[in-house]
Each structure stands twice: as C-alpha cells, then as structure tokens.
Write an enzyme that holds these catalytic residues in place. Structure first.
Site, PDB file in Angstrom:
ATOM      1  N   SER A   2       0.808  -1.222   0.000  1.00  0.00           N
ATOM      2  CA  SER A   2       0.000   0.000   0.000  1.00  0.00           C
ATOM      3  C   SER A   2       0.843   1.275   0.000  1.00  0.00           C
ATOM      4  O   SER A   2       0.527   2.250   0.670  1.00  0.00           O
ATOM      5  CB  SER A   2      -0.960  -0.011   1.186  1.00  0.00           C
ATOM      6  OG  SER A   2      -0.239  -0.118   2.400  1.00  0.00           O
ATOM      7  N   GLU A  58      18.785  17.800  -5.508  1.00  0.00           N
ATOM      8  CA  GLU A  58      19.395  16.679  -4.781  1.00  0.00           C
ATOM      9  C   GLU A  58      20.614  16.190  -5.556  1.00  0.00           C
ATOM     10  O   GLU A  58      20.808  16.554  -6.721  1.00  0.00           O
ATOM     11  CB  GLU A  58      18.374  15.548  -4.573  1.00  0.00           C
ATOM     12  CG  GLU A  58      17.302  15.919  -3.556  1.00  0.00           C
ATOM     13  CD  GLU A  58      16.256  14.834  -3.316  1.00  0.00           C
ATOM     14  OE1 GLU A  58      16.281  13.809  -4.005  1.00  0.00           O
ATOM     15  OE2 GLU A  58      15.406  15.051  -2.438  1.00  0.00           O
ATOM     16  N   ASP A 107       9.425  -8.982   1.055  1.00  0.00           N
ATOM     17  CA  ASP A 107       8.459 -10.080   0.903  1.00  0.00           C
ATOM     18  C   ASP A 107       8.147 -10.397  -0.558  1.00  0.00           C
ATOM     19  O   ASP A 107       8.096 -11.565  -0.956  1.00  0.00           O
ATOM     20  CB  ASP A 107       7.143  -9.732   1.620  1.00  0.00           C
ATOM     21  CG  ASP A 107       7.381  -9.382   3.080  1.00  0.00           C
ATOM     22  OD1 ASP A 107       8.215 -10.043   3.710  1.00  0.00           O
ATOM     23  OD2 ASP A 107       6.743  -8.436   3.578  1.00  0.00           O
ATOM     24  N   HIS A 138      21.912   5.178   2.017  1.00  0.00           N
ATOM     25  CA  HIS A 138      21.739   6.633   2.076  1.00  0.00           C
ATOM     26  C   HIS A 138      22.854   7.184   2.949  1.00  0.00           C
ATOM     27  O   HIS A 138      23.114   6.648   4.029  1.00  0.00           O
ATOM     28  CB  HIS A 138      20.368   6.975   2.681  1.00  0.00           C
ATOM     29  CG  HIS A 138      19.979   8.400   2.417  1.00  0.00           C
ATOM     30  ND1 HIS A 138      20.611   9.464   3.006  1.00  0.00           N
ATOM     31  CD2 HIS A 138      19.033   8.931   1.604  1.00  0.00           C
ATOM     32  CE1 HIS A 138      20.062  10.587   2.574  1.00  0.00           C
ATOM     33  NE2 HIS A 138      19.103  10.295   1.713  1.00  0.00           N
ATOM     34  N   ARG A 188      24.884   9.438  -4.548  1.00  0.00           N
ATOM     35  CA  ARG A 188      24.863   8.847  -3.204  1.00  0.00           C
ATOM     36  C   ARG A 188      25.931   7.815  -2.918  1.00  0.00           C
ATOM     37  O   ARG A 188      26.447   7.737  -1.821  1.00  0.00           O
ATOM     38  CB  ARG A 188      23.537   8.146  -2.993  1.00  0.00           C
ATOM     39  CG  ARG A 188      22.537   9.095  -2.568  1.00  0.00           C
ATOM     40  CD  ARG A 188      21.327   8.389  -2.127  1.00  0.00           C
ATOM     41  NE  ARG A 188      20.342   9.436  -2.087  1.00  0.00           N
ATOM     42  CZ  ARG A 188      19.069   9.246  -2.084  1.00  0.00           C
ATOM     43  NH1 ARG A 188      18.600   8.026  -2.117  1.00  0.00           N
ATOM     44  NH2 ARG A 188      18.247  10.249  -2.030  1.00  0.00           N
ATOM     45  N   HIS A 219      19.058   1.882   2.296  1.00  0.00           N
ATOM     46  CA  HIS A 219      17.958   2.794   1.974  1.00  0.00           C
ATOM     47  C   HIS A 219      17.066   2.287   0.846  1.00  0.00           C
ATOM     48  O   HIS A 219      15.845   2.387   0.925  1.00  0.00           O
ATOM     49  CB  HIS A 219      18.573   4.138   1.580  1.00  0.00           C
ATOM     50  CG  HIS A 219      17.590   5.226   1.284  1.00  0.00           C
ATOM     51  ND1 HIS A 219      16.683   5.689   2.211  1.00  0.00           N
ATOM     52  CD2 HIS A 219      17.378   5.960   0.161  1.00  0.00           C
ATOM     53  CE1 HIS A 219      15.960   6.654   1.669  1.00  0.00           C
ATOM     54  NE2 HIS A 219      16.349   6.830   0.422  1.00  0.00           N
ATOM     55  N   SER A 227      12.390   7.320  -7.475  1.00  0.00           N
ATOM     56  CA  SER A 227      11.604   6.113  -7.167  1.00  0.00           C
ATOM     57  C   SER A 227      10.109   6.392  -7.003  1.00  0.00           C
ATOM     58  O   SER A 227       9.294   5.578  -7.441  1.00  0.00           O
ATOM     59  CB  SER A 227      12.145   5.439  -5.911  1.00  0.00           C
ATOM     60  OG  SER A 227      12.507   6.404  -4.975  1.00  0.00           O
TER      61      SER A 227
HETATM   62  C1  SIN Z   1      15.968  11.811   0.652  1.00  0.00           C
HETATM   63  O1  SIN Z   1      15.133  12.623   1.001  1.00  0.00           O
HETATM   64  O2  SIN Z   1      17.164  11.982   0.786  1.00  0.00           O
HETATM   65  C2  SIN Z   1      15.505  10.538   0.043  1.00  0.00           C
HETATM   66  C3  SIN Z   1      15.136  10.750  -1.345  1.00  0.00           C
HETATM   67  C4  SIN Z   1      15.271   9.471  -2.084  1.00  0.00           C
HETATM   68  O3  SIN Z   1      15.751   8.487  -1.532  1.00  0.00           O
HETATM   69  O4  SIN Z   1      14.939   9.447  -3.264  1.00  0.00           O
END
Ligand code: SIN
Length: 530
Positions: free
Chosen positions: A11, A116, A218, A239, A285, A346, A386
């Site tokens: 969900s 980001e 799962d 992360h 990352r 993450h 994602s």
């Molecule tokens: C974050 O806010 O750093 C996570 C964002 C993500 O994993 O896409």
C-alpha cells in the site's frame, strides 16, 4: 476461495495508484501487512523528480539518470519514466496531493523545485520534508472510500499460486495468492488473473536502515519461490545521512538538506567531500556514502556531521519542519549545531525483473515500485526517481493488465493446508535469526565488500535458511516467521548477485575487483530458481 479481478499486495504509492485505477474496472483486493498507510512511501522525505520547469529538459533528466546508473540503466525504461512523469504528477495533484509552491517574483506562484545529489537541475517536487506522507495520505483517502476496493489490513501474503505447481498444461501463470490473516491465524485463498506485487524493498535485511520495519523484501522472496526472474539485487543503495542517535532509529536526514547547502564535516570539524569528488556534497549517493564510510574507518569515529547552520534558522524550520522537530526532540537544535549522521541501507535497486509494463517473467504477475527491476535505476538510483517510477509503472501495469485477456479455463485453487497446528515453541529462535541476518549483512555485505566476506555470509545464510525452513514446516505460521523466511531468501539473493559480479560498479564496490569491467559485466545480474 474468493475471486477478484485484481489483487494488489502493498500500500505505497505504486500499489495504491494501481488499485485506484483498477477499481474502475473491477473488484480489487488490497492486501497490506499492517495498516493501510504503513508503507515506505509514507516515510519518503525528499520528493518526486520530474521535469517541470522551462530551465530543465527530459534529455537532462535522462542523462543524469543514466550517469548515476553507471552503464546498467535500460534507456527505454529511463525515457518512459521521465517523459510520462508530468502526466502522472498532474493526476496526483488532481487527487489532492500538494507540492510546495513559491512566489516567482512576478506575483505568481510556481512549483518550488528542490535540488538533490546527481541532478543537474532543480527538479524535485516536494511538500516540505514530508512528501511521501502527503502523497500517501491523499491516496489513502481515495482508497478508503472506494466501493470496489476491499482493503485487507494486517494480512500478509504467504506465497503465489501458479498453474505450473497446480499441474495445468498451459504457460506458467500466477493465478492467486495465499494470505495470512494475522488476527485469526487463518490462511485465505484468493484467486485472480492479475496479481500486482507492490511490496517495496528490503532495507530490514540490514542492521541499520532508513526503512520502516515492514521492508522485509516479501515480494521479491515470493516471486523467487514462484520461479520469476530476479535481477540486480547486489545494488543496495546506502543513504549517506541517517541520523545517528541512540534513542532514534531509522530517521533519515533528507538529501534535500545537502541540496540546500549543508556540508559534511568530520569529528574535527573539517570538510572532506572535496577530497572525494568535484561535486562534493552533491555527488551521487554511492560516492558520498563511500566517502563517509572511509572517513569513519580512517578516524575510528562513530559518525560524521551534516552542518546546515549557515542557513537562516527560519528557512531551516519552514523547509525541513519534520527533521527540525525530530532532532529538537532528541535534544539537537539543527539551526545551531551539526547533525550526527551515518550511512544506512535505503533502497533496493534490483528486484523482480519486469517489462516496461511491469509484467514479470511469470504471466499474470506484475511488480511495480521498489519491488521491481524495470531498468530505470541500473547500478545506482538517482535520488527521488523512485516515487516517480512507482506512479508511472502503476499506470503502465494497469494498461497492460486491463488489455490482457483473462485465462480461458476456469481454475480452481486448493485451500491452504496447515501441516501442523503447533505454535512456535521458542520465539527466541525467530528473534535471534532476524538479528543474526541483519548483523551479518551489515558486517559482510555492506558498502565495501570482498569475496571472502561475501562467502562467509553465504555459508551462514545457508544454515539459517535450513533452520528457518524447519520452523516453517513444523509450526503454525505467523507474520514474524514469514518475514524471517523472506528476509533470509532476499539476503541470499543479495549475496549471490554480489558474488557473481566480479567488478565494482555503482552501488556494488568490492576491494577484490576495484575497477569497472565493461567487457564482462555491462549487463544485469539475472537469477532464477532452478
Ligand atoms: C531523501 O530525502 O534523501 C531521500 C530521497 C530518495 O531516496 O529518493
């Protein structure tokens, strides 16, 4: 046996988006392990990456995604996700999802796009630092009032039912699922020609993770047992910045904090990212996580620090209210002091291998969201791609599933047979094995790997698997036992995939093969149960 037009497991954004669309075409069973709103999506802070401004372009977003994916992205999947994004975002907004806006200086409002790591432009739609919660709440509100959707909370899928196992002479297809009702302990038999797996990732396979407790892999484990192809499980994204605090587990400090100018410093207050990558804190990352890991190993420190104190306090409080409040609760004022952080598991970039419409190698089984491997992420996921993938793939799977003809033959499913009605005699075995898996994955299958560590993990996981199987066959099943069974399977898939990739690429870094080997490994790692 109960029959539905569609069965959806999970969900989060992918499962809820699919269920809402499908509910206009037939009856939907929506199965979720805990409450409807408990999902990884609800924890997402950063946002949704999508091309929404004139300064940006699809080609730039595609290039950033391909660059992060280190040669393994499937360009057709990348193009599909990115170019279909704006339409799906418009649908989310129509359903009541809000994204932050700002004054554009001419008296008009426009989307306030965040930045980001790995993104060459500002393109992250967000709602403060609680974007996932905003999306989840809007979708849950729609689902809860839909008459064609039967929500089954606190129900956990046990295994898929396939025509191959039932002995039908036809292409092996998924025709239903056994589901445990946690409250009664009864296993129900659900029948459908369309089963959608949207169960998220497997962060809980590691000791430290930014994921909620439900993330036990799962869907991937069930698909594996049913014979579906699984791919790229070695690519687990760590992360870089999870809060390091004894009283608070799994709390993410969003990448958006670095996007707004926060810097990483070590225990002596020195900035170190410039020694690792010219993009410094905004490098992809994997690079930032490895740099932090190296810094901690070099100094012996338990964490590094993320410093945003150079920004005005009012800005920090309004842009990151949840991070500010959570840290303040823990006795840390992030407007005045740096935040202690460590890397943590993450995101699972691999999963059930699907086509561009989410269908797995097993007919009638669809996988969408983090549980799937569509080719979007390759060897490393670009931040905030994602949630975009979840909503785009829900739509594509819906299109294929509703176009497809149903099975021509009527299929009767056998009821679940409980081999034993005994309760598990020693619960300590379950909790011990859970902890052992998570610890060994952290120690041997983490950010930096070696063949020796991976072999050690593989051996131990084989023993654990045998122990868990014995429990599964001899005792009454419970959610804890089912989760443990799935965890050990998924952990083994991560290790087996990692062992077969004799190079370093994207998120898979091994000291034994520190370089990329395009001649031998520019391909997905594909696994299928034999
Ligand atoms: C974050 O806010 O750093 C996570 C964002 C993500 O994993 O896409």
């Amino acid at each position: 046996m109960r029959e539905f037009d569609f069965i959806v497991l999970g969900s989060g954004i992918a499962g809820l988006s699919f269920a809402l669309k499908a509910a206009d075409r037939g009856r939907v069973a929506l199965i979720t392990k805990r409450a409807l709103a408990d999902s990884n999506t609800a924890w997402a802070q950063g946002g949704v990456a999508c091309v929404m401004s004139d300064e940006d372009s699809f080609e730039l977003h595609i290039k950033d995604t391909l660059d992060a994916g280190a040669g393994l992205c499937h360009e057709d999947a990348v193009r599909k996700m990115i170019t279909e994004g704006p339409e799906r975002i418009a649908e989310l907004m129509k359903l009541g999802v809000h994204f932050d806006q700002r004054d554009n200086g001419n008296g008009h409002h426009e989307l306030d796009l965040g930045r980001e790591g790995g993104h060459s432009k500002r393109r992250i739609l967000h709602f403060r630092d609680t974007t996932g919660h905003e999306i989840e709440s809007a979708l849950v509100a729609q689902i809860a009032s839909h008459p064609s959707i039967e929500v089954m909370e606190n129900h956990m899928a046990v295994d898929f039912i396939t025509t191959g196992k039932l002995g039908y002479a036809m292409e092996n297809s998924c025709v239903g699922v056994y589901v445990l009702d946690e409250a009664t302990g009864v296993v129900e038999t659900l029948r459908s020609d369309v089963t959608v797996l949207a169960t998220g990732g497997c962060g809980k396979v590691y000791l430290y993770t930014t994921n909620p407790d439900i993330a036990t892999g799962d869907g991937v484990a069930m698909a594996w047992r049913a014979g579906a192809v699984i791919a790229n499980m070695e690519f687990i994204q760590f992360h870089p910045t999870c809060l390091y605090h004894p009283a608070i587990k799994s709390f993410l400090i969003s990448e958006a904090v670095r996007g707004e100018g926060a810097i990483l410093i070590n225990e002596r207050g020195r900035r170190f990212m410039e020694h690792h990558n010219p993009q410094k804190e905004l490098a992809p990352r994997d690079i930032v996580a490895r740099a932090i890991d190296a810094e901690m190993k070099r100094s012996g420190a338990k964490c590094v620090y993320l410093d945003i104190t150079q920004k005005p306090a009012d800005f920090i409080k309004s842009r990151f209210p949840s991070i500010y409040e959570t840290c303040l609760h823990a006795g840390l004022d992030i407007t005045r002091e740096p935040i202690p952080v460590v890397p943590a598991a993450h995101y699972q970039c691999g999963g059930v291998k699907t086509d561009l419409h989410g269908e797995a190698s097993l007919r009638g089984l669809y996988a969408i969201g983090e549980a799937a491997c569509t080719g979007l992420h390759g060897a490393n996921r670009l931040a905030s791609n994602s949630l975009l993938e979840g909503v785009v793939m829900a739509h594509n799977a819906f299109e294929k599933a509703t176009r497809r003809q149903r099975n021509p033959v009527s299929i009767d499913l056998p009821e679940w047979r409980s081999g034993s009605v005994q309760d598990v005699d020693e619960l300590v075995v379950i909790s011990h094995n859970w902890e052992e898996i998570r610890r060994l994955m952290w120690d041997y299958v983490g950010i930096v790997r070696t063949d020796k560590r991976l072999q050690r993990a593989a051996t131990r996981l084989r023993n654990l698997h045998a122990e868990v199987q014995e429990f599964y066959w001899n005792f009454k099943i419970t959610t804890d036992l089912l989760e443990l069974r799935n965890l050990v399977t998924v952990a083994s898939l991560v290790v087996d995939c990692a062992l077969s990739r004799k190079e370093s690429r994207g998120l898979h870094y091994t000291l034994d093969y520190p370089n990329r080997d395009d001649a031998r490994f520019m391909r997905d790692t594909v696994m299928r149960r034999i």
